[in-house]
Write a protein that holds these residues in place. Structure first.
Motif, short mmCIF file in Angstrom:
data_model
loop_
_atom_site.label_atom_id
_atom_site.label_comp_id
_atom_site.label_asym_id
_atom_site.label_seq_id
_atom_site.Cartn_x
_atom_site.Cartn_y
_atom_site.Cartn_z
N GLY A 1 0.79 -1.23 0.00
CA GLY A 1 0.00 0.00 0.00
C GLY A 1 0.82 1.27 0.00
N ALA A 2 2.15 1.17 0.02
CA ALA A 2 2.97 2.37 0.03
C ALA A 2 2.97 3.01 -1.34
CB ALA A 2 4.41 2.02 0.44
N ASP A 3 2.93 4.32 -1.39
CA ASP A 3 2.97 5.01 -2.68
C ASP A 3 3.96 6.17 -2.66
OD1 ASP A 3 -0.15 6.93 -2.30
OD2 ASP A 3 1.67 6.77 -1.07
N LYS A 4 4.84 6.20 -1.68
CA LYS A 4 5.83 7.27 -1.60
C LYS A 4 7.22 6.68 -1.54
CE LYS A 4 2.95 10.70 0.78
NZ LYS A 4 2.85 11.59 1.96
N ALA A 5 8.17 7.45 -2.07
CA ALA A 5 9.56 7.01 -2.01
C ALA A 5 10.09 7.16 -0.60
CB ALA A 5 10.41 7.85 -2.96
N ASP A 6 11.11 6.35 -0.28
CA ASP A 6 11.84 6.55 0.96
C ASP A 6 12.66 7.81 0.78
OD1 ASP A 6 13.44 6.56 3.15
OD2 ASP A 6 14.41 4.65 2.74
N GLU A 7 12.31 8.88 1.49
CA GLU A 7 12.94 10.16 1.27
C GLU A 7 14.26 10.33 2.02
OE1 GLU A 7 10.00 13.08 2.18
OE2 GLU A 7 8.85 12.70 0.36
N SER A 8 14.66 9.35 2.80
CA SER A 8 15.93 9.47 3.50
C SER A 8 17.08 9.34 2.52
CB SER A 8 16.04 8.41 4.60
OG SER A 8 16.02 7.11 4.04
N ASP A 9 18.20 9.95 2.87
CA ASP A 9 19.37 9.95 2.00
C ASP A 9 20.28 8.79 2.39
OD1 ASP A 9 21.63 10.43 0.53
OD2 ASP A 9 21.82 12.54 1.10
N PRO A 10 20.49 7.80 1.52
CA PRO A 10 21.33 6.66 1.89
C PRO A 10 22.81 7.03 2.07
CG PRO A 10 20.74 6.55 -0.43
CD PRO A 10 19.92 7.66 0.17
N MET A 11 23.19 8.26 1.68
CA MET A 11 24.56 8.72 1.92
C MET A 11 24.74 9.25 3.33
SD MET A 11 26.33 8.30 -0.95
CE MET A 11 27.68 9.47 -0.88
N ARG A 12 23.64 9.40 4.06
CA ARG A 12 23.70 9.92 5.43
C ARG A 12 23.44 8.80 6.40
NH1 ARG A 12 22.80 15.28 5.63
NH2 ARG A 12 24.17 15.09 7.45
N VAL A 13 24.46 8.31 7.06
CA VAL A 13 24.33 7.18 7.98
C VAL A 13 24.93 7.56 9.33
CG1 VAL A 13 24.40 5.46 6.13
CG2 VAL A 13 26.53 6.16 7.24
N LEU A 14 24.49 6.89 10.38
CA LEU A 14 25.10 7.08 11.68
C LEU A 14 26.58 6.68 11.62
CD1 LEU A 14 22.29 5.66 14.00
CD2 LEU A 14 22.84 8.06 13.57
N LEU B 1 35.10 10.81 10.58
CA LEU B 1 35.97 11.48 11.54
C LEU B 1 35.25 12.64 12.23
CD1 LEU B 1 39.28 11.60 9.48
CD2 LEU B 1 38.64 9.97 11.28
N ALA B 2 33.97 12.81 11.92
CA ALA B 2 33.16 13.86 12.55
C ALA B 2 31.70 13.44 12.46
CB ALA B 2 33.37 15.20 11.85
N VAL B 3 30.86 14.10 13.23
CA VAL B 3 29.43 13.79 13.23
C VAL B 3 28.63 15.07 13.10
CG1 VAL B 3 29.61 11.67 14.58
CG2 VAL B 3 29.38 13.86 15.76
N ASP B 4 27.41 14.92 12.58
CA ASP B 4 26.50 16.06 12.57
C ASP B 4 25.64 16.01 13.82
OD1 ASP B 4 24.54 14.12 12.15
OD2 ASP B 4 24.13 14.71 10.07
N ARG B 5 24.66 16.89 13.92
CA ARG B 5 23.85 16.97 15.13
C ARG B 5 23.01 15.72 15.37
NH1 ARG B 5 21.57 23.23 14.73
NH2 ARG B 5 23.63 24.25 14.92
N ALA B 6 22.80 14.94 14.32
CA ALA B 6 22.01 13.71 14.47
C ALA B 6 22.91 12.49 14.70
CB ALA B 6 21.16 13.50 13.22
N GLY B 7 24.22 12.72 14.88
CA GLY B 7 25.13 11.61 15.11
C GLY B 7 25.54 10.87 13.85
N ARG B 8 25.25 11.44 12.69
CA ARG B 8 25.61 10.81 11.43
C ARG B 8 27.02 11.18 11.01
NH1 ARG B 8 20.39 12.97 8.19
NH2 ARG B 8 21.30 14.87 9.08
N THR C 1 37.81 16.16 6.35
CA THR C 1 38.34 15.46 7.51
C THR C 1 37.55 15.90 8.74
OG1 THR C 1 40.37 14.97 8.75
CG2 THR C 1 40.10 17.23 7.94
N GLY C 2 38.05 15.56 9.93
CA GLY C 2 37.36 15.94 11.16
C GLY C 2 38.25 15.71 12.36
N ASP C 3 37.84 16.29 13.48
CA ASP C 3 38.64 16.16 14.71
C ASP C 3 37.98 15.21 15.71
OD1 ASP C 3 36.46 17.57 15.64
OD2 ASP C 3 37.58 19.38 16.17
N GLY C 4 37.10 14.39 15.19
CA GLY C 4 36.34 13.48 16.06
C GLY C 4 34.92 13.96 16.24
N GLN C 5 34.72 15.27 16.25
CA GLN C 5 33.39 15.83 16.39
C GLN C 5 33.04 16.77 15.22
OE1 GLN C 5 32.09 13.59 18.94
NE2 GLN C 5 30.79 15.39 18.88
N ASN C 6 33.91 17.74 14.94
CA ASN C 6 33.61 18.74 13.92
C ASN C 6 34.26 18.39 12.59
OD1 ASN C 6 32.26 20.65 15.74
ND2 ASN C 6 34.28 20.90 16.65
#
Length: 325
Positions: free
Chosen positions: A90-103, A133-140, A229-234
């Motif tokens: 019954g689904a009629d919409k695409a999965d709008e999440s970006d598969p390039m954005r992962v935890l 080497l860094a994460v965004d606000r959602a931990g990705r 790159t990143g410093d572990g967080q930023n």
């Protein structure tokens, strides 16, 4: 060796500079790059006779790109894109999440593992787009600072939208080199602050973004010259520096004609790092120490938040002061 000056690619402007880097990369080893120390405009050195020949080379690259692809020479499978619409259950919409954005913990198993079978070119591009080497606000795992997705924008659409416009209207490529014309409704992937216009600026009375597709497409092609790159967080990237809790993009303009390898070396030079200063003081670099490298000026930009928007913001020029003696 001929020298062709490109009047629309003003290196003092963040989009103009990034588009110039993209032009250098896609034209390959046949050209070198410098800037005019009077106009700030990009200069291409090589066998090209004029801007028409350069625009023709860009058209050839776009035409040779797979019709379903987002990036030249990579095919339609990279960047990874959201699943297409499905009516299963019954689904009629695409999965709008970006598969390039992962935890971050899933970077290796769920992202790299999907990209590796696509070949070395895809793996190399991935290294310039996403880092664990860094994460965004959602931990990705974080995106390069050159991306600031908003709404339904994905890594795929970051590259695909401007490509679609220049494919449909190849004249936009020549305009990127000679004279920008803005297109209503085109966001410019938030690499250009002038894309934001108030309702008073448009005949419709609505606040409609207006970007430059040709210059934006060229700017997206610059990313493999700009490591992430990143410093572990930023997250950070080539040209991006932390200054009093601000992320600032700082770039040079230079006189000598340099190939892509020399440009990358220059962009990574430690003298482009801002000198330490107290909170509230302007961002400064030591311009005199850059002179022996052929650098005649330095410019900067930072992300400025968009009212009502959820992206990291749009690139806005900032003044880079000279370090006093």
């Amino acid at each position: 060796m001929n020298t062709v000056e490109l009047p629309a690619l003003d290196g003092r402007d963040p989009l103009g500079f990034l588009a110039t880097l993209g032009l250098l990369r896609v034209l390959g080893e046949q050209v070198r790059l410098s800037f005019s120390d009077t106009t700030g405009c990009a200069q291409i050195h090589g066998d090209f006779q004029d801007t028409d020949e350069i625009a023709g080379a860009l058209r050839d690259i776009v035409e040779a790109t797979d019709e379903d692809a987002a990036l030249p020479a990579l095919g339609p499978k990279f960047p990874l894109r959201p699943a297409p619409p499905s009516r299963a259950h019954g689904a009629d919409k695409a999965d709008e999440s970006d598969p390039m954005r992962v935890l971050r913990p899933a970077y290796g198993e769920h992202l790299y593992a999907r990209v590796e079978p696509l070949g070395s070119a895809a793996v190399e591009w991935l290294s310039f787009l996403v880092t664990d080497l860094a994460v965004d606000r959602a931990g990705r795992a974080a995106l390069t600072p050159y991306m600031a997705p908003a709404g339904k924008q994905t890594v795929w659409t970051f590259f695909r939208k401007s490509l679609e416009v220049v494919r449909a209207e190849p004249s936009r490529l020549a305009e990127a080199l000679t004279g920008w014309r803005r297109v209503d409704g085109f966001t410019g992937e938030y690499l250009d602050h002038r894309v934001l216009r108030s309702a008073a600026d448009h005949p419709s009375g609505k606040s409609i973004p207006a970007g430059v597709p040709g210059a934006t497409w060229l700017a997206t092609q610059a990313l493999p010259l700009l490591r992430v790159t990143g410093d572990g967080q930023n997250a950070s990237a080539t040209l991006w520096h932390r200054h009093n809790r601000r992320a600032v993009m700082i770039w040079p303009l230079w006189r000598p004609a340099l190939d892509a390898h020399a440009v990358q070396t220059l962009l990574d030079h430690p003298l482009l790092r801002p000198t330490p200063s107290r909170q509230g003081r302007p961002v400064t670099v030591e311009r005199k120490r850059l002179l022996p490298l052929g650098v005649f000026d330095v410019y900067g930009a930072e992300r400025q938040s968009i009212e009502g928007g959820k992206s990291a913001g749009v690139l806005v020029p900032v003044r880079i002061a000279d370090q006093p003696d």
